[in-house]
Scaffold this active site. Structure first.
Site, short mmCIF file in Angstrom:
data_model
loop_
_atom_site.label_atom_id
_atom_site.label_comp_id
_atom_site.label_asym_id
_atom_site.label_seq_id
_atom_site.Cartn_x
_atom_site.Cartn_y
_atom_site.Cartn_z
N SER A 93 11.26 44.24 7.88
CA SER A 93 10.51 42.98 7.75
C SER A 93 10.21 42.43 9.14
O SER A 93 10.94 42.74 10.10
CB SER A 93 11.34 41.94 7.00
OG SER A 93 10.74 40.65 7.12
N TYR A 151 19.51 37.98 5.00
CA TYR A 151 18.29 38.78 4.86
C TYR A 151 17.83 39.29 6.22
O TYR A 151 17.55 40.49 6.39
CB TYR A 151 17.20 37.91 4.21
CG TYR A 151 15.91 38.65 3.96
CD1 TYR A 151 15.79 39.56 2.90
CD2 TYR A 151 14.79 38.46 4.79
CE1 TYR A 151 14.60 40.23 2.67
CE2 TYR A 151 13.61 39.14 4.56
CZ TYR A 151 13.52 40.02 3.50
OH TYR A 151 12.33 40.71 3.27
#
Ligand code: NAD
Length: 273
Positions: free
Chosen positions: A163, A177
């Site tokens: 990401s 995350y």
């Protein structure tokens, strides 16, 4: 004209939604036979039905699996190998593996508030899932033929979804995350170096903010969406298919000299200040 993934077999995790769904469709459109994996059995059946109807020449196999469980990951690769392995000698077994499934925990993931259970769940799916996905894909890909004559790898291509938050400090609190995606980048680089001489390429892809359930459920008010929008150079969220197109490049032999990279599909977000 042959598709860009003609005669290849691709296993895609998270195939029931978002990037995994769009990649499954695109890879099938480009001629790949697809093993579709998701923890959500109904969603993966839906993807399978869609692909079977739209691309009758492509074989598609739906597999329900939880990437956070090692047995489940081993089984999913075994099932794909069983389904595709002996059909044609030219087929590169599990030639492409897209370790894409992941979660962003909906609860508060700020360093001061996040809890061990949130941390562990996120790490189990986003990090261990990618580790085991790589491990069992590499073991399967070692059995693939290598076409030295063409100078092209046929060993395999593994793509891991990281990401943009692995590259930048995000102001929105999602610590577990972010840490999990940083681990995906680090693992990918090391595995790419270790397995480069086996003809196995391993890359990560770094999507920017996308209009998929994962992010839209997290930015669940217009105010949160507007705040995120301020940082997007193109003034819009990305589409899952735009990431799928990047994954297609990494999956295909067009990227035959690309390994260990983190491929950004983020609308310029990581280049802006
Ligand atoms: P999504 O929620 O639309 O799809 C994720 C899919 O993964 C779902 O179908 C879900 O059922 C499946 N899944 C979840 N846990 C699983 C498990 N344990 N085992 C197997 N399957 C499981 O999300 P998306 O936006 O398509 O995200 C895909 C990947 O992209 C994730 O790794 C995510 O972290 C990453 N990513 C997304 C964005 C974004 O803005 N959407 C940005 C950067 C990175």
């Amino acid at each position: 004209m042959p598709g860009r993934l003609q005669n290849k077999v691709a296993l895609i995790t998270g195939a029931g939604s978002g990037i995994g769904l769009e990649s499954s469709i695109l890879f099938a459109q480009e001629g790949a036979h697809v093993a579709l994996v998701d923890i959500n059995g109904q969603a993966v059946q839906k993807t399978h039905k869609l692909i079977s109807e739209r691309f009758p020449n492509v074989k598609s196999v739906p597999i329900q699996a939880d990437v956070s469980k090692e047995d489940s990951v081993k089984n999913m690769v075994d099932e794909a190998v069983k389904a595709f392995g002996r059909l044609d000698i030219m087929w590169a077994l599990c030639a492409i593996q897209f370790n894409n499934a992941g979660i962003m925990h909906p609860e508060d993931d700020h360093a001061l508030n996040t809890e061990e259970r949130i941390w562990d769940l996120t790490m189990n799916i986003n990090v261990k899932g990618v580790w085991w996905g790589c491990k069992y894909a590499i073991l399967a890909m070692r059995n693939n033929p290598t076409d030295q004559s063409k100078g092209l790898h046929t060993g395999g291509s593994i793509i891991n979804t990281a990401s943009f938050v692995a590259l930048l400090g995000a102001a929105t609190p999602q610590l577990a995350y972010t840490a999990s995606k940083g681990a995906v980048l680090a693992m990918t680089r090391e595995l790419a170096m270790v397995h480069a001489r086996e003809g196995i390429r391993i890359n990560s892809i770094c999507p920017g903010p996308l209009k998929t359930p994962l992010l839209m459920d997290f930015l669940n008010t217009q105010e949160k969406k507007d705040r995120r929008m301020v940082h997007l150079p193109m003034g819009r969220f990305g589409e899952a298919v735009e990431v799928a197109r990047g994954a297609l490049f990494l999956a295909s032999d067009e990227s035959s000299y690309v390994t260990g990279t983190d491929f950004k599909v983020d609308g310029g977000l990581s280049s802006c200040y």
